[in-house]
Motif scaffolding. Structure first.
Motif, PDB file in Angstrom:
ATOM      1  N   UNK A 115       0.833  -1.220   0.000  1.00  0.00           N
ATOM      2  CA  UNK A 115       0.000   0.000   0.000  1.00  0.00           C
ATOM      3  C   UNK A 115       0.860   1.259   0.000  1.00  0.00           C
ATOM      4  N   UNK A 116       1.924   1.219   0.781  1.00  0.00           N
ATOM      5  CA  UNK A 116       2.821   2.386   0.805  1.00  0.00           C
ATOM      6  C   UNK A 116       3.423   2.594  -0.589  1.00  0.00           C
ATOM      7  N   UNK A 117       3.843   1.483  -1.198  1.00  0.00           N
ATOM      8  CA  UNK A 117       4.437   1.591  -2.543  1.00  0.00           C
ATOM      9  C   UNK A 117       3.413   2.178  -3.514  1.00  0.00           C
ATOM     10  N   UNK A 118       2.196   1.693  -3.410  1.00  0.00           N
ATOM     11  CA  UNK A 118       1.133   2.175  -4.299  1.00  0.00           C
ATOM     12  C   UNK A 118       0.904   3.677  -4.107  1.00  0.00           C
ATOM     13  N   UNK A 119       0.820   4.081  -2.840  1.00  0.00           N
ATOM     14  CA  UNK A 119       0.540   5.502  -2.564  1.00  0.00           C
ATOM     15  C   UNK A 119       1.706   6.402  -2.980  1.00  0.00           C
ATOM     16  N   UNK A 120       2.909   5.928  -2.698  1.00  0.00           N
ATOM     17  CA  UNK A 120       4.080   6.727  -3.105  1.00  0.00           C
ATOM     18  C   UNK A 120       4.128   6.809  -4.623  1.00  0.00           C
ATOM     19  N   UNK A 121       3.935   5.660  -5.260  1.00  0.00           N
ATOM     20  CA  UNK A 121       3.979   5.626  -6.733  1.00  0.00           C
ATOM     21  C   UNK A 121       2.963   6.611  -7.325  1.00  0.00           C
ATOM     22  N   UNK A 122       1.714   6.537  -6.862  1.00  0.00           N
ATOM     23  CA  UNK A 122       0.643   7.367  -7.434  1.00  0.00           C
ATOM     24  C   UNK A 122       0.940   8.855  -7.252  1.00  0.00           C
ATOM     25  N   UNK A 123       1.325   9.229  -6.041  1.00  0.00           N
ATOM     26  CA  UNK A 123       1.574  10.652  -5.790  1.00  0.00           C
ATOM     27  C   UNK A 123       2.846  11.128  -6.475  1.00  0.00           C
ATOM     28  N   UNK A 124       3.844  10.257  -6.518  1.00  0.00           N
ATOM     29  CA  UNK A 124       5.098  10.648  -7.183  1.00  0.00           C
ATOM     30  C   UNK A 124       4.848  10.893  -8.663  1.00  0.00           C
ATOM     31  N   UNK A 175       3.348  34.004  -5.491  1.00  0.00           N
ATOM     32  CA  UNK A 175       4.144  34.510  -4.362  1.00  0.00           C
ATOM     33  C   UNK A 175       3.213  34.867  -3.192  1.00  0.00           C
ATOM     34  N   UNK A 176       3.645  34.797  -1.969  1.00  0.00           N
ATOM     35  CA  UNK A 176       5.006  34.485  -1.521  1.00  0.00           C
ATOM     36  C   UNK A 176       5.157  33.055  -1.002  1.00  0.00           C
ATOM     37  N   UNK A 177       4.332  32.128  -1.498  1.00  0.00           N
ATOM     38  CA  UNK A 177       4.426  30.738  -1.034  1.00  0.00           C
ATOM     39  C   UNK A 177       3.910  30.587   0.384  1.00  0.00           C
ATOM     40  N   UNK A 178       4.380  29.522   1.033  1.00  0.00           N
ATOM     41  CA  UNK A 178       4.046  29.341   2.444  1.00  0.00           C
ATOM     42  C   UNK A 178       2.718  28.655   2.708  1.00  0.00           C
ATOM     43  N   UNK A 179       2.061  28.170   1.676  1.00  0.00           N
ATOM     44  CA  UNK A 179       0.787  27.476   1.878  1.00  0.00           C
ATOM     45  C   UNK A 179       1.008  26.041   2.324  1.00  0.00           C
ATOM     46  N   UNK A 180      -0.079  25.336   2.616  1.00  0.00           N
ATOM     47  CA  UNK A 180       0.058  23.925   2.994  1.00  0.00           C
ATOM     48  C   UNK A 180       0.632  23.093   1.853  1.00  0.00           C
ATOM     49  N   UNK A 181       1.371  22.075   2.191  1.00  0.00           N
ATOM     50  CA  UNK A 181       2.013  21.226   1.203  1.00  0.00           C
ATOM     51  C   UNK A 181       0.991  20.275   0.573  1.00  0.00           C
ATOM     52  N   UNK A 182       0.986  20.222  -0.741  1.00  0.00           N
ATOM     53  CA  UNK A 182       0.159  19.239  -1.443  1.00  0.00           C
ATOM     54  C   UNK A 182       1.026  18.034  -1.776  1.00  0.00           C
ATOM     55  N   UNK A 183       0.429  16.838  -1.679  1.00  0.00           N
ATOM     56  CA  UNK A 183       1.204  15.625  -1.979  1.00  0.00           C
ATOM     57  C   UNK A 183       1.475  15.491  -3.474  1.00  0.00           C
ATOM     58  N   UNK A 184       0.684  16.157  -4.282  1.00  0.00           N
ATOM     59  CA  UNK A 184       0.822  15.973  -5.732  1.00  0.00           C
ATOM     60  C   UNK A 184       1.688  17.054  -6.391  1.00  0.00           C
TER      61      UNK A 184
END
Lengths: 411, 155
Positions: free
Chosen positions: A217-226, A256-265
């Motif tokens: 599952x981790x591989x699947x999730x990492x693969x999909x988001x990567x 600009x100026x960034x600083x928002x929440x991180x998106x996984x995608x």
């Protein structure tokens, strides 16, 4: 149960609802088809959506109300189709609005054809949405279509057009990514990232609590988001190649100026800007300071930190590969990185109050415009707003002249 | 309804949804001795074989195409009594349905077997629909329900 509804009353009514909703939608498409479209691609998109709706109506007519569970799914499909297509119809309708800079359609369509293929279609529209260009992703029913939307307030602004290349990049990704043979490398990169981050992996296994399935599952999730992150990197590379420094300036303008929440995608902001500035250097694209200064990195949720560590490690393995794929693709298709000599010539013309003529790309025109705006400190003071507006007009006129000359040369 | 000339890299959840419904409608027609078309059944068999294939990239680890993994996994948990312990079980689960579809194509399927396939189609359609609904399909951000900044990034 009323005697008129007979057996399976719920199915009967649900099937009728599906039929009404699909037919009402079909009618709406037919009304839109009578609009005046400045470019034929929008009309073609309507035709494809219409075919799909007609197919669903046919399928519905072949079903029997006694198949209750199936009727429910047919209704769900009809409902979701209407939900999915309604904003597309709105998008297509707004593409006819005169606030759009129709002049940029032609050069952007050429870019779309270069990177997607000869059948590429493009619809540009203005949106009532504060985040620029949020209609991007390729739609399964319209695989050859790039839908590029910008906020209504920026619709006529040529300086905003560089980000359109990012959106066109999404359609190009769908067409070309299989040929990059990326999946095999990405699985390798995911496995390497999992191995290199054993403590994070162990923590995730506990978090998931799915026993022997946790690592797959981790591989699947990492693969999909990567893969989604790599797609964004590819799209940025397309924008950078075609629009040069103006792509960077437009990103600064919008994000600009960034600083928002991180998106996984998406890569983190800092990583994304680094890839862009490194990419610009590799392509010999010069840019003026200040750029991306005081930009805060996107902030990940603490619960996602372990996952993001593995994800980012996997993406880092392949980011350069993907950028090289984008560059090779555009180069092989005859696109050119904005030429500084031509940009300088355009700056001189605009400074002299004249549009530029001759062999010049939209990327070069946009970069010249941005260079003047930035050189003049933004042109936002009341005394300079006229100049800002005139500059926009000169840029649009230059796009028109370039298109005219190109067509004359081809005739 | 779906006209998927080539089932391949472009197969999407939405396309699979259409194929599932096309085939289910035709199988129900066959079960009730109405005139039915074999073409949608053939297309679905081909699509499911593709969607459940050992992933091209890494057959040695048996990872199913990530696009469809979650839906297959949830459906397995709903429709099977076995405990899911390996990806191979998922592939076998879908493989059984593909075999039944192939038999149906040849007109060689019992009503019970066809019903089983229809149930699979309905169940998988439900799972895929749920997933499609959960993903933001067209507008990436929704300022009313999500944090604004997370979606910023040009599509």
């Amino acid at each position: 149960m009323s005697s008129k509804t007979g057996a399976h009353p719920t199915s009967r009514l649900r099937k009728a609802s599906a039929s009404h909703r699909l037919n009402a939608f079909l009618k709406q498409i037919e009304i839109l088809e009578s609009s005046n479209f400045p470019h034929p691609d929008a009309r073609e998109a309507l035709g494809k959506l219409k075919d799909d709706i007609k197919g669903q109506i046919r399928r519905l007519s072949r079903s029997d109300v006694s198949d209750e569970a199936l009727i429910d799914r047919l209704y769900a499909q009809a409902r979701n189709t209407v939900i999915e297509y309604t904003p597309i119809l709105g998008f297509i309708l707004r593409s006819t609005n005169i606030r759009n800079a129709f002049e940029v359609h032609f050069p952007l369509k050429r870019l779309a054809k270069q990177v997607i293929g000869a059948n590429a279609k493009l619809i540009i529209s203005s949106e009532w949405n504060f985040v620029p260009f949020t209609y991007p992703m390729t739609l399964p029913r319209l695989p050859q279509f790039a839908l590029v939307g910008g906020p209504a307030s920026e619709s006529g602004n040529v300086l905003a057009t560089p980000v359109a290349a990012h959106e066109i990049g999404h359609s190009a990704w769908r067409v070309h990514s299989p040929s990059f043979a990326l999946d095999n490398k990405l699985i390798g990169a995911v496995d390497a990232a999992i191995s290199a981050n054993a403590s994070q992996t162990a923590a995730l296994v506990i978090q998931l609590g799915t026993g022997p399935l946790a690592v797959p599952q981790i591989r699947h999730l990492v693969f999909s988001n990567a893969k989604k992150q790599l797609e964004e990197i590819f799209c940025d590379a397309v924008g950078l190649y075609y629009f040069g420094a103006s792509f960077l300036y437009a990103l600064e303008y919008f994000l600009a100026p960034g600083g928002g929440p991180r998106s996984l995608t998406y890569p983190s902001d800092v990583e994304r800007l680094k890839l862009l500035t490194d990419g610009a250097a590799a392509l010999g694209i010069s840019n003026s300071s200040p750029l991306f200064e005081r930009w805060a990195d996107s902030v990940a949720q603490s619960s996602q930190m372990d996952f993001i560590t593995i994800l980012d490690a996997a993406v880092a393995h392949l980011a350069s590969d993907v950028i090289n794929h984008a560059t090779s693709l555009l180069r092989s298709r005859g696109a050119r990185v904005p030429d500084q000599t031509k940009i300088d010539a355009a700056v001189r013309s605009f400074d002299g109050g004249e549009p530029i003529a001759g062999d010049i790309t939209l990327g070069e025109i946009a970069t010249a415009g941005w260079e003047i705006v930035r050189r003049e400190g933004g042109l936002a003071e009341a005394s300079k707003r006229r100049k800002y507006r005139d500059l926009g007009d000169l840029m649009l006129k230059s796009v028109e002249v370039a298109e005219f000359e190109l067509r004359i040369a081809r005739a | 309804m779906a006209n998927l000339a080539v089932v391949g890299p472009a197969l999407s959840k939405l396309e699979l949804c259409d194929l599932l419904l096309d085939a289910a409608v035709e199988l129900e027609r066959s079960r009730s001795n109405r005139k039915f078309s074999r073409k949608p059944v053939e297309r679905l068999a081909s699509a499911l074989s593709y969607a459940s294939r050992p992933f091209d990239a890494a057959p040695q680890v048996g990872l199913i195409d990530p696009t469809f993994y979650d839906s297959f996994e949830r459906l397995f948990r709903v429709q099977k009594t076995d405990t899911l312990e390996s990806i191979d079980q998922l592939q076998a689960f879908v493989g059984e349905v593909v075999n039944e579809l192939r038999s149906a194509e040849d007109g060689d399927v019992s009503s019970d077997a066809a019903k089983k396939v229809v149930d699979f189609c309905i169940g998988l359609h439900q799972e895929l629909t749920r997933e499609i609904e959960a993903e933001s399909r067209f507008v990436i951000e929704d300022w009313r329900t999500s944090d604004i900044q997370a979606s910023q990034g040009l599509g």
